[in-house]
Design a protein around this motif. Structure first.
Motif, PDB file in Angstrom:
ATOM      1  N   LYS A 176      21.622 -41.223   7.832  1.00 19.86           N
ATOM      2  CA  LYS A 176      20.288 -40.652   8.017  1.00 19.86           C
ATOM      3  C   LYS A 176      20.389 -39.124   7.966  1.00 19.86           C
ATOM      4  O   LYS A 176      20.204 -38.431   8.969  1.00 19.86           O
ATOM      5  N   PRO A 177      20.726 -38.596   6.795  1.00 18.09           N
ATOM      6  CA  PRO A 177      21.013 -37.156   6.712  1.00 18.09           C
ATOM      7  C   PRO A 177      19.810 -36.258   6.971  1.00 18.09           C
ATOM      8  O   PRO A 177      19.982 -35.126   7.422  1.00 18.09           O
ATOM      9  N   THR A 178      18.614 -36.731   6.691  1.00 17.64           N
ATOM     10  CA  THR A 178      17.454 -35.873   6.945  1.00 17.64           C
ATOM     11  C   THR A 178      17.244 -35.689   8.447  1.00 17.64           C
ATOM     12  O   THR A 178      16.928 -34.588   8.912  1.00 17.64           O
ATOM     13  N   ALA A 179      17.406 -36.764   9.208  1.00 17.10           N
ATOM     14  CA  ALA A 179      17.320 -36.645  10.664  1.00 17.10           C
ATOM     15  C   ALA A 179      18.462 -35.789  11.194  1.00 17.10           C
ATOM     16  O   ALA A 179      18.282 -35.000  12.141  1.00 17.10           O
ATOM     17  N   ALA A 180      19.642 -35.920  10.583  1.00 13.05           N
ATOM     18  CA  ALA A 180      20.789 -35.103  10.987  1.00 13.05           C
ATOM     19  C   ALA A 180      20.505 -33.622  10.762  1.00 13.05           C
ATOM     20  O   ALA A 180      20.845 -32.771  11.600  1.00 13.05           O
ATOM     21  N   GLU A 181      19.891 -33.305   9.642  1.00 11.30           N
ATOM     22  CA  GLU A 181      19.542 -31.910   9.365  1.00 11.30           C
ATOM     23  C   GLU A 181      18.552 -31.376  10.405  1.00 11.30           C
ATOM     24  O   GLU A 181      18.680 -30.239  10.885  1.00 11.30           O
ATOM     25  N   GLN A 182      17.569 -32.179  10.760  1.00 14.89           N
ATOM     26  CA  GLN A 182      16.566 -31.760  11.741  1.00 14.89           C
ATOM     27  C   GLN A 182      17.226 -31.432  13.083  1.00 14.89           C
ATOM     28  O   GLN A 182      16.899 -30.410  13.714  1.00 14.89           O
ATOM     29  N   GLU A 183      18.144 -32.276  13.537  1.00 10.56           N
ATOM     30  CA  GLU A 183      18.826 -32.025  14.802  1.00 10.56           C
ATOM     31  C   GLU A 183      19.714 -30.782  14.715  1.00 10.56           C
ATOM     32  O   GLU A 183      19.801 -30.001  15.667  1.00 10.56           O
ATOM     33  N   ALA A 184      20.375 -30.606  13.580  1.00  7.81           N
ATOM     34  CA  ALA A 184      21.224 -29.425  13.416  1.00  7.81           C
ATOM     35  C   ALA A 184      20.393 -28.151  13.482  1.00  7.81           C
ATOM     36  O   ALA A 184      20.790 -27.157  14.116  1.00  7.81           O
ATOM     37  N   ARG A 185      19.250 -28.159  12.849  1.00  4.49           N
ATOM     38  CA  ARG A 185      18.392 -26.967  12.872  1.00  4.49           C
ATOM     39  C   ARG A 185      17.838 -26.717  14.281  1.00  4.49           C
ATOM     40  O   ARG A 185      17.667 -25.566  14.684  1.00  4.49           O
ATOM     41  N   ALA A 186      17.590 -27.788  15.043  1.00  9.33           N
ATOM     42  CA  ALA A 186      17.153 -27.619  16.432  1.00  9.33           C
ATOM     43  C   ALA A 186      18.256 -26.961  17.256  1.00  9.33           C
ATOM     44  O   ALA A 186      17.989 -26.101  18.108  1.00  9.33           O
ATOM     45  N   ALA A 187      19.501 -27.349  17.000  1.00  9.76           N
ATOM     46  CA  ALA A 187      20.626 -26.742  17.716  1.00  9.76           C
ATOM     47  C   ALA A 187      20.801 -25.269  17.361  1.00  9.76           C
ATOM     48  O   ALA A 187      21.256 -24.469  18.181  1.00  9.76           O
ATOM     49  N   LEU A 188      20.426 -24.909  16.138  1.00  9.57           N
ATOM     50  CA  LEU A 188      20.596 -23.531  15.674  1.00  9.57           C
ATOM     51  C   LEU A 188      19.415 -22.633  16.036  1.00  9.57           C
ATOM     52  O   LEU A 188      19.496 -21.413  15.853  1.00  9.57           O
ATOM     53  N   ALA A 189      18.338 -23.222  16.575  1.00  3.02           N
ATOM     54  CA  ALA A 189      17.099 -22.465  16.782  1.00  3.02           C
ATOM     55  C   ALA A 189      17.298 -21.227  17.646  1.00  3.02           C
ATOM     56  O   ALA A 189      16.782 -20.148  17.328  1.00  3.02           O
ATOM     57  N   ASP A 190      18.061 -21.353  18.725  1.00  2.00           N
ATOM     58  CA  ASP A 190      18.244 -20.202  19.609  1.00  2.00           C
ATOM     59  C   ASP A 190      19.635 -19.587  19.501  1.00  2.00           C
ATOM     60  O   ASP A 190      19.972 -18.656  20.223  1.00  2.00           O
ATOM     61  N   ASN A 191      20.462 -20.134  18.613  1.00  2.00           N
ATOM     62  CA  ASN A 191      21.789 -19.556  18.395  1.00  2.00           C
ATOM     63  C   ASN A 191      22.225 -19.840  16.955  1.00  2.00           C
ATOM     64  O   ASN A 191      22.943 -20.800  16.693  1.00  2.00           O
TER      65      ASN A 191
END
Length: 686
Positions: A213-228
């Motif tokens: 599920k790479p699209t969901a994986a990308e979404q979570e990765a971008r959430a992790a990068l939001a403040d750092n």
């Protein structure tokens, strides 16, 4: 003063405590509180000096040594912190917090066995010690003891139901137990309790990417990068998710950023190099340069020399061959390697297997049975792996992973055997100077051009660089489906990562050239609905009508997978990264494969495979030729029928499936490499 310290006003607390301490020379408590205030204020050197005064007082107690150890740990002096905390435990052996703090230092110092014992003792003494249980779970997870970790964490969640870290670690442990649905629930609960818990997004991203599920994986990765935006773990998740969607060019900046932040990040390096193989516009020279940069980064100074090994120099004796791989599983590399192991002449070869993956599967025991010596190398540090291989006195050490996951290239860069070889699992050299050879053939890596783009010497097998072992119960070959429907079906079963926009444009030209034709794209990633929507949008943007393309995900069994090829008239190979397993499977089912020949190994594999069957007529020299060959074959039904009938018999008679012949040549290769080492070190006392 203590109230000030509790409120976070460490500077004022320290000032007041200093005044009190000067009038209380014999009070270790006051000196310890002053040291704690200085520690909180960041004045670690001064805090350590004050601690020394506190513990020198005759009445010093366990609490004073505990605080001293805490400050030393904060200063990075783990050895001295352990000494002081040991004093605390001696004075108060039933103090759960003292045991916990000492365990924490031992864990940070790498003494995890001792730390595990103390964490358990601290928890028992306290009747439930949340911090001890959480840190104990860290140790168990890192050691792959996921069931024990989950038991500890269920206890912790019951004790502290709102402890975000407990839910986080429980999610990680459940992933190890392959209970991904429950793991996702726990990680989401961790985020509900602490929305700033970035690592939960990272773990969710890893789960989604592993689950296709790479699209969901990308979404979570971008959430992790939001403040750092410089979080290396989140950047790696983003790169992995992008690569799973075939967005290799987009993944490169994230990987280069990780390397800039952490030059020793071996995973980022290997993922970068792996991704570069998918870029059409990169030159072989540039690809070689990037790999050499990796080798320079991880080569020790000075490296171990070829002549430093002591071995029985008999050129004809049985050789100890060590294979290093994470893929002694139901993996495509494992499927190619297992028949080779079965065919090895054990009078000539003693087979050592170093398994580097953290997870085994139903096929792993079969590899274990085939090995003369089996080594579980998962989770080992480079030092531990080095000691293991050196103790085995391996003659020829063979890397089967290259720059794919769980490789041990940084350890092999130290040189662990007289002869080191890379083969099969990666479409390029390693860049590691201590890797002596790379096994290939003259079609996949023609001389002399390819030699100039490798650190390794190229050993060209007399036939193909690999051998394919078809399953015995493959479905029967059926006539081309177009003989019944009058509609030609093109197919690509290649990993979606390999499908570039440039390739899709070629496929559009082919569809345009064959009115009424259709395209089937089948791959594991197509099980992701988000990715399917993305693919549809991508096709629409390229002008490919949705009603002419069918997207298929995984099917129930391998037999079903092969049987589905009965619905394909012509397979279209990807470029610049060719298929390997998918091409062999298509040929097994009588499906002709149109391939384009490029300038590097990744884009010349199909040449090697088709040449072995005498099917060079299906190989294209450039894009126009690729389109022309596909259209010409699609509009010649008689030729389609003939090829369908001929391809499997050709395959079964070809050198591509001649296992014993291939293994004999492989053993000859190892013997040649061994003799080369003997000749090159004859003046050394080896």
């Amino acid at each position: 003063a203590l109230l000030m310290l509790m409120r976070g006003d460490s500077a004022c607390a320290a000032g007041l405590l200093r005044e009190i301490a000067e009038g209380a020379e014999s009070s270790s408590f006051v000196w310890t509180q002053l040291a704690a205030a200085l520690r909180v204020a960041g004045q670690l050197d001064e805090a350590i000096e004050v601690h020394r005064k506190a513990v020198s007082v005759a009445a010093a107690c366990a609490f004073d040594f505990m605080e001293f150890g805490t400050t030393l740990k904060a200063a990075g002096d783990l050895a001295e912190a352990g000494v002081q905390l040991s004093h605390a435990v001696t004075l108060a052996p039933d103090n759960a917090d003292a045991l916990y703090l000492l365990a924490d230092v031992l864990k940070a110092h790498g003494a995890t066995d001792e730390a595990e014992v103390l964490y358990r003792q601290a928890n028992t003494l306290a009747g439930g010690h949340a911090s001890a249980l959480l840190d104990l779970s860290d140790i168990l997870i890192k050691r792959g003891r996921h069931r024990e970790a989950s038991e500890v964490l269920f206890t912790l969640v019951a004790l502290r139901p709102k402890m975000a870290g407990a839910h986080l670690n429980l999610g990680v442990a459940l992933v190890g137990l392959k209970q991904t649905a429950h793991a996702v629930d726990k990680l989401k609960r961790a985020l509900e309790l602490d929305p700033d818990l970035r690592v939960a997004h990272v773990n969710l991203s890893n789960i989604y990417n592993s689950d296709g599920k790479p699209t969901a994986a990308e979404q979570e990765a971008r959430a992790a990068l939001a403040d750092n935006p410089d979080d290396p773990s989140a950047l790696l998740c983003l790169a992995n998710a992008l690569q799973s969607q075939g967005e290799f060019a987009e993944s490169i900046p994230a990987l280069r950023r990780i390397i800039a932040l952490a030059p020793d990040s071996r995973v980022a390096w290997s993922n970068l190099l792996f991704g570069l193989n998918y870029l059409q516009d990169i030159t072989p020279e540039a690809l070689d340069t990037e790999h050499r940069r990796f080798g320079e980064q991880f080569t020790p100074v000075p490296p171990r020399t070829r002549g430093s090994f002591r071995r029985d120099r008999d050129p004809t004796r049985k050789l100890r061959i060590g294979y290093v791989s994470p893929d002694f599983r139901g993996h495509v590399v494992g499927l190619f390697v297992k028949p080779v192991f079965e065919a090895h002449d054990r009078s000539q070869v003693e087979l050592y297997c170093y398994f580097t993956h953290t997870e085994s599967d139903a096929m792993t025991p079969q590899f274990r049975e085939l090995a003369d010596i089996w080594r579980d190398a998962s989770g080992l540090t480079d030092d531990e792996f080095e000691r293991m291989v050196l103790a085995d006195d391996i003659d020829v050490l063979v890397d089967l992973a290259g720059h794919t996951g769980s490789n041990r290239l940084p350890a092999m860069a130290r040189r662990l055997a007289p002869v080191q070889v890379t083969w099969l699992g990666y479409p390029h050299g390693t860049g590691v100077a201590a890797m002596d050879w790379r096994i290939t053939d003259d079609r996949a890596d023609p001389a002399p051009v390819a030699d100039a783009h490798h650190v390794e010497r190229l050993y060209r097998m007399p036939n193909t660089f690999l051998v394919y072992s078809p399953i015995a119960n493959a479905p029967e070959v059926t006539p081309p489906p177009s003989t019944k429907s009058c509609c030609v079906t093109f197919g690509s079963y290649n990993n979606y990562q390999k499908v570039t926009d440039r390739t899709l444009r070629l496929w559009k030209r082919i569809l345009d050239g064959v009115p009424g034709s259709r395209l089937v794209m089948k791959t594991m990633a197509m099980g992701d609905e988000g990715l399917q929507a993305q693919v549809r949008a991508r096709l629409d943007g390229l002008g490919i009508p949705a009603d002419r393309v069918q997207l298929l995900g995984p099917v129930a069994s391998y037999i079903d997978h092969l049987a589905s090829l009965a619905n394909v008239d012509i397979a279209l190979d990807t470029f610049p990264y060719n298929g390997t397993t998918t091409t062999c499977e298509a040929l097994l089912m009588g499906v002709p494969v149109i391939g384009r020949v490029g300038d590097r190994h990744a884009s010349r594999v199909t040449l090697s495979l088709l040449d072995a069957l005498g099917l060079d007529e299906l190989l294209a020299a450039d894009e126009d030729d690729y389109v022309a060959k596909a259209v010409a074959l699609a509009t010649d039904p008689g030729r389609l029928v003939r090829l369908r009938e001929e391809i499997r018999p050709r395959l079964m008679k070809s050198r591509l499936v001649d296992m014993q012949r291939f293994v004999t040549h492989l053993e000859t290769a190892y013997r040649s490499m061994w003799k080369d080492w003997l000749d090159s070190t004859q003046d050394n006392d080896a």
